[in-house]
Design an enzyme around this catalytic site. Sequence first.
Site, PDB file in Angstrom:
ATOM      1  CE1 TYR A 142      94.123 -38.597  -6.479  1.00 55.09           C
ATOM      2  CE2 TYR A 142      96.170 -39.808  -6.195  1.00 55.09           C
ATOM      3  CZ  TYR A 142      95.465 -38.776  -6.763  1.00 55.09           C
ATOM      4  OH  TYR A 142      96.107 -37.924  -7.618  1.00 55.09           O
ATOM      5  CE  LYS A 189      81.520 -28.858 -10.047  1.00 55.62           C
ATOM      6  NZ  LYS A 189      81.636 -27.658 -10.895  1.00 55.62           N
ATOM      7  CG  ASP A 221      83.960 -25.206 -11.700  1.00 61.07           C
ATOM      8  OD1 ASP A 221      83.975 -24.880 -10.495  1.00 61.07           O
ATOM      9  OD2 ASP A 221      82.908 -25.294 -12.361  1.00 61.07           O
ATOM     10  CG  ASP A 245      97.266 -35.079  -8.523  1.00 64.83           C
ATOM     11  OD1 ASP A 245      98.486 -34.906  -8.377  1.00 64.83           O
ATOM     12  OD2 ASP A 245      96.770 -35.705  -9.479  1.00 64.83           O
ATOM     13  CG  ASP A 249     100.823 -31.322 -11.640  1.00 62.28           C
ATOM     14  OD1 ASP A 249     101.353 -31.541 -10.532  1.00 62.28           O
ATOM     15  OD2 ASP A 249     101.001 -32.049 -12.636  1.00 62.28           O
TER      16      ASP A 249
HETATM   17  C1  IPM Z   1     101.588 -36.397  -6.938  1.00 64.67           C
HETATM   18  C2  IPM Z   1     101.552 -37.427  -8.030  1.00 64.67           C
HETATM   19  C3  IPM Z   1     100.925 -38.697  -7.486  1.00 64.67           C
HETATM   20  C4  IPM Z   1      99.496 -38.380  -7.075  1.00 64.67           C
HETATM   21  C5  IPM Z   1     100.961 -39.893  -8.452  1.00 64.67           C
HETATM   22  C6  IPM Z   1     102.364 -40.216  -8.916  1.00 64.67           C
HETATM   23  C7  IPM Z   1     100.309 -41.108  -7.862  1.00 64.67           C
HETATM   24  O1  IPM Z   1     100.887 -36.934  -9.146  1.00 64.67           O
HETATM   25  O2  IPM Z   1     102.194 -36.651  -5.881  1.00 64.67           O
HETATM   26  O3  IPM Z   1     101.028 -35.302  -7.141  1.00 64.67           O
HETATM   27  O4  IPM Z   1      98.592 -38.399  -7.914  1.00 64.67           O
HETATM   28  O5  IPM Z   1      99.287 -38.103  -5.897  1.00 64.67           O
HETATM   29 MG    MG Z   2     100.369 -34.905  -9.029  1.00 60.71          MG
END
Ligand code: IPM
Ligand code: MG
Length: 372
Positions: A142, A189, A221, A245, A249
């Site tokens: 990032y 990884k 993975d 990240d 999710d």
């Molecule tokens: C998160 C989001 C952020 C990230 C984005 C909005 C930059 O997806 O906080 O998980 O990738 O960290």
């Molecule tokens: Mg995110």
Amino acid sequence: MKLDIAVLSGDGIGPEVTDQAIKVLKAIAQEFDHSFRFKPALVGAIAIDETGNPLPDTTLDICKHSDAVLFGAIGDPKYDNDPSAKVRPEQGLLKLRKELGLFANIRPVKAYDSLVGASPLKDEKIKGTDISIYRELTGGIYFGDKYLSDDGNTASDLCLYTREEIERIAHLAFKAAQTRNKKLTLVDKANVLESSRLWRKVVTELSASYPDVTLDFLFVDNAAMQMILNPKQFDVILTENMFGDIISDEASVIGGSIGLLASASVGKKHAMFEPIHGSYPQAKGKNIANPVASILSAAMLLDHFGLNDEAEMIRNAVEKSIQLEIMTPDLNRKYNNITTSKVGDFVEDFINNPKDSNINFTNIHLGQSTII
Ligand code: IPM
Ligand code: MG
């Protein structure tokens, strides 16, 4: 306790859900005799529209001079669909994390008993899941150097980590594991990436100081697959920025909705609390977005300042709202009239009247008669 809280509600559904968290914090302040002051500030696409900058200096200044930051969401489709945009809402959030030194992002993932049916995964696989993800937040791909060739046909993002960056979050993750089920899984990884091999080396070295914690390793993975196959095997997960990240999710599927997942981002001096979801622009202004992630982020804020009874009360109220199906449409199979603000009202009401009966709550919040 007196707390100054910067409120960066941001874009899309950010303001609607953050309003509910503020409502709930005000109820807590009243019940427990605290004084919380809220200072709004601009961030994201709305800040670009108004000032040209996704993180105006005044916003950063307000955050630096507050005890905590409550963050909503950022992002707007007009930037997502324009790869050549020089200024993007997300830059505001990334700069904020960096400037405030928020190196550890903690994302709890839990399967609520009454919601296991809401997940597409099988009940018996997810029931009892309780994971705490420690995502490194200010390093890695990032923040590494970015490059785009003059002809626009070659690009790169550098993934760089130092021992110190790994150690500081690893200590937090080990300590968290000590207070939980004493298992730490490093997701990396290391079969391909040099930076992952450094993570393994450093974390293995540190594990000697935490003999009561069992350390294991998973390639990312495989971890992504295990998260769906058998999430109950995880206790604390430690991982770098990008893997964290993605995996968080994915983990949100276990809870039944990404609208439930809260997070805390902490550093040496500052702390910020934010839902893990995005700005959900399709729902903006419709009062349908799930405010629970924002409300639970407020609970994490209280925990951060040692206000554990207060935080617990919020969590109890949220669990009660789920049991009574006072939930927004993403989770509600039964009622289609429960709005974002209704959920906030319910949690507020529960905090103000913890002894009230289920029947009263249900009737009031479903808009039915209170006389039964
Ligand atoms: C998160 C989001 C952020 C990230 C984005 C909005 C930059 O997806 O906080 O998980 O990738 O960290
Ligand atoms: Mg995110």
